[in-house]
Design an enzyme around this catalytic site. Structure first.
Site, PDB file in Angstrom:
ATOM      1  CG  HIS A   1      -0.267  -0.016   2.576  1.00  0.00           C
ATOM      2  ND1 HIS A   1       0.365  -1.083   3.052  1.00  0.00           N
ATOM      3  CD2 HIS A   1      -0.221   0.990   3.475  1.00  0.00           C
ATOM      4  CE1 HIS A   1       0.882  -0.742   4.089  1.00  0.00           C
ATOM      5  NE2 HIS A   1       0.287   0.474   4.402  1.00  0.00           N
TER       6      HIS A   1
ATOM      7  CG  HIS B   1       0.070   4.351   4.892  1.00  0.00           C
ATOM      8  ND1 HIS B   1      -0.824   3.502   5.636  1.00  0.00           N
ATOM      9  CD2 HIS B   1      -0.856   5.051   4.138  1.00  0.00           C
ATOM     10  CE1 HIS B   1      -1.936   3.948   5.540  1.00  0.00           C
ATOM     11  NE2 HIS B   1      -2.015   4.954   5.021  1.00  0.00           N
TER      12      HIS B   1
ATOM     13  CG  ASP C   1       4.878   2.742   7.522  1.00  0.00           C
ATOM     14  OD1 ASP C   1       3.894   3.098   6.446  1.00  0.00           O
ATOM     15  OD2 ASP C   1       4.549   2.152   8.403  1.00  0.00           O
ATOM     16  CG  HIS C   2       4.143  -0.446   4.527  1.00  0.00           C
ATOM     17  ND1 HIS C   2       4.284  -1.774   4.739  1.00  0.00           N
ATOM     18  CD2 HIS C   2       3.660   0.199   5.606  1.00  0.00           C
ATOM     19  CE1 HIS C   2       3.759  -2.020   5.919  1.00  0.00           C
ATOM     20  NE2 HIS C   2       3.399  -0.908   6.570  1.00  0.00           N
TER      21      HIS C   2
ATOM     22  CG  HIS D   1      -3.805  -0.255   6.414  1.00  0.00           C
ATOM     23  ND1 HIS D   1      -4.001  -0.003   7.977  1.00  0.00           N
ATOM     24  CD2 HIS D   1      -2.813   0.247   6.081  1.00  0.00           C
ATOM     25  CE1 HIS D   1      -2.931   0.872   8.130  1.00  0.00           C
ATOM     26  NE2 HIS D   1      -2.097   0.965   7.194  1.00  0.00           N
TER      27      HIS D   1
ATOM     28  CG  ASP E   1       0.470  -1.777   7.706  1.00  0.00           C
ATOM     29  OD1 ASP E   1       1.493  -2.409   8.104  1.00  0.00           O
ATOM     30  OD2 ASP E   1       0.638  -0.381   7.971  1.00  0.00           O
TER      31      ASP E   1
ATOM     32  CG  HIS F   1       4.202  -2.535  11.465  1.00  0.00           C
ATOM     33  ND1 HIS F   1       4.849  -1.335  11.647  1.00  0.00           N
ATOM     34  CD2 HIS F   1       3.445  -2.572  10.396  1.00  0.00           C
ATOM     35  CE1 HIS F   1       4.583  -0.375  10.810  1.00  0.00           C
ATOM     36  NE2 HIS F   1       3.580  -1.020   9.785  1.00  0.00           N
TER      37      HIS F   1
END
Length: 360
Positions: A147, A149, A151-152, A204, A228, A266
């Site tokens: 996705h 975001h 942090d990905h 998400h 996520d 995570h």
């Protein structure tokens, strides 16, 4: 990456005000406490105006990228060798290598060891992923992004520049940076002996995908890279959907085999199992897993992978159909019904309880 323009003047004013608040908190003497305040502010599930503005700033503007870069610098300084010690899994000609990045994220390399070809999943720190690529002596040919975001997806730009033949896969609905090859539900990406299927799991984010590595070609277990959507004993927040949407996505995963290995986005295992113990304190499978996880984390060892069979036994977000969990959560509108809505209400109640548990 081109950012959408803001047509409403109120969004400009609100955004500038929110940015000022962020800057004040970040430079305050109690910066650690300020960062915790920011995390709670931006990640709390809320319909309030402040949340909608903050989430839009993070996902749709350059401010989100700047925030990601700050996270990256801080994590590299704090964890120069990664937040956890990981162990690769080697099957018959296929290797799965977890890479600890940022403060609790995992990226992954999936390697065809015979062809020396690699696929990266959610490469948020390009330097850490590149170091693993060079250490393994493989050629990166594809990036699978679950996705949008940061942090990905934050490493997509650099890795696609360093590896010019590398393709970036993901959902066209999600605004993934530097996407070159859009994927739809059940599309298959083939790299050497690797057969990886994309499964649409919105909730998400609108375009969230998980990736299922088929174990049949190498006569081993299938591997689910869940981003996520699903964690060890937990699931992701519903930022761009409803509880019904998230429940449907979790049911997609529930349809996979018990021996499927779960590789999450995570390291949340200890926290998640602690909450699972609140809602099902007599669950022996959870208790055994918690003892193992605590031993792992005392030595800063990674807790992934688990299996979907394990997750069915202790992950409350996969157990909304179980009478034991329904009774534990107490009365509610139609909790024991067979329809998706009643299970979705249980899922939403679990999320609310987890937020309360985390805030204590």
């Amino acid at each position: 990456m081109a950012w959408p323009s803001w047509s409403a003047p109120w969004l400009w004013v609100s955004g500038c005000g929110l940015l000022l608040l962020v800057l004040v908190l970040l430079v305050s003497p109690r910066s650690c406490r300020a960062r915790r305040t920011l995390r709670g502010l931006f990640m709390a599930r809320s319909k309030r105006l402040l949340f909608r503005i903050g989430y839009s700033l993070y996902t749709r503007t350059w401010l989100g990228y700047l925030f990601y870069r700050q996270q990256l610098r801080r994590a590299r300084n704090r964890y120069p060798k990664g937040h956890s010690r990981t162990q690769p899994r080697l099957f018959n000609g296929v290797k799965v290598l977890p890479i600890p990045v940022l403060s609790d994220n995992y990226s992954y390399l999936i390697i065809d060891t015979h062809a020396r070809l690699a696929v990266a999943v959610d490469p948020s720190d390009p330097q850490a992923v590149q170091a693993s690529i060079e250490k393994e002596g493989v050629n990166l040919v594809a990036i699978l992004c679950t996705h949008k975001h940061w942090d990905h997806s934050g490493g997509n730009r650099d890795l696609s520049r360093w590896h010019q033949d590398c393709r970036v896969y993901g959902s066209p609905q999600d605004g993934i940076p530097y996407l070159t090859h859009p994927l739809c539900h059940q599309d298959v990406v083939s790299v050497g002996r690797l057969q990886i299927q994309a499964l649409a799991t919105p909730g998400h984010t609108q375009g969230h995908l998980v990736y299922l590595l088929d174990g049949e070609p190498y006569k081993g277990p299938s591997c689910l890279f869940s981003g996520d959507l699903l964690f060890l004993s937990g699931c992701g927040r519903t930022f761009e959907g409803t509880a019904e949407t998230m429940l449907s996505s979790l049911d997609t995963v529930l349809g996979l085999g018990d021996d499927t290995l779960l590789w999450p986005g995570h390291e949340y295992a200890e926290e998640n199992l602690g909450f699972a113990g609140v809602v099902e304190p007599e669950n022996l499978a959870r208790e055994r897993k918690m003892q193992w996880v605590q031993r792992q984390r005392m030595e800063r060892k990674s807790t992934c992978p688990s299996t979907l069979g394990e997750e069915r036994s202790y992950n409350p977000f996969l157990r909304t159909h179980c009478l034991v969990l329904q009774e534990a959560l107490g009365p509610g509108p139609g909790p024991t019904g067979d329809d998706g809505c009643s299970r979705a209400q249980l899922l939403e109640k679990l999320r609310q309880l987890k937020d309360l548990h985390k805030s204590k």
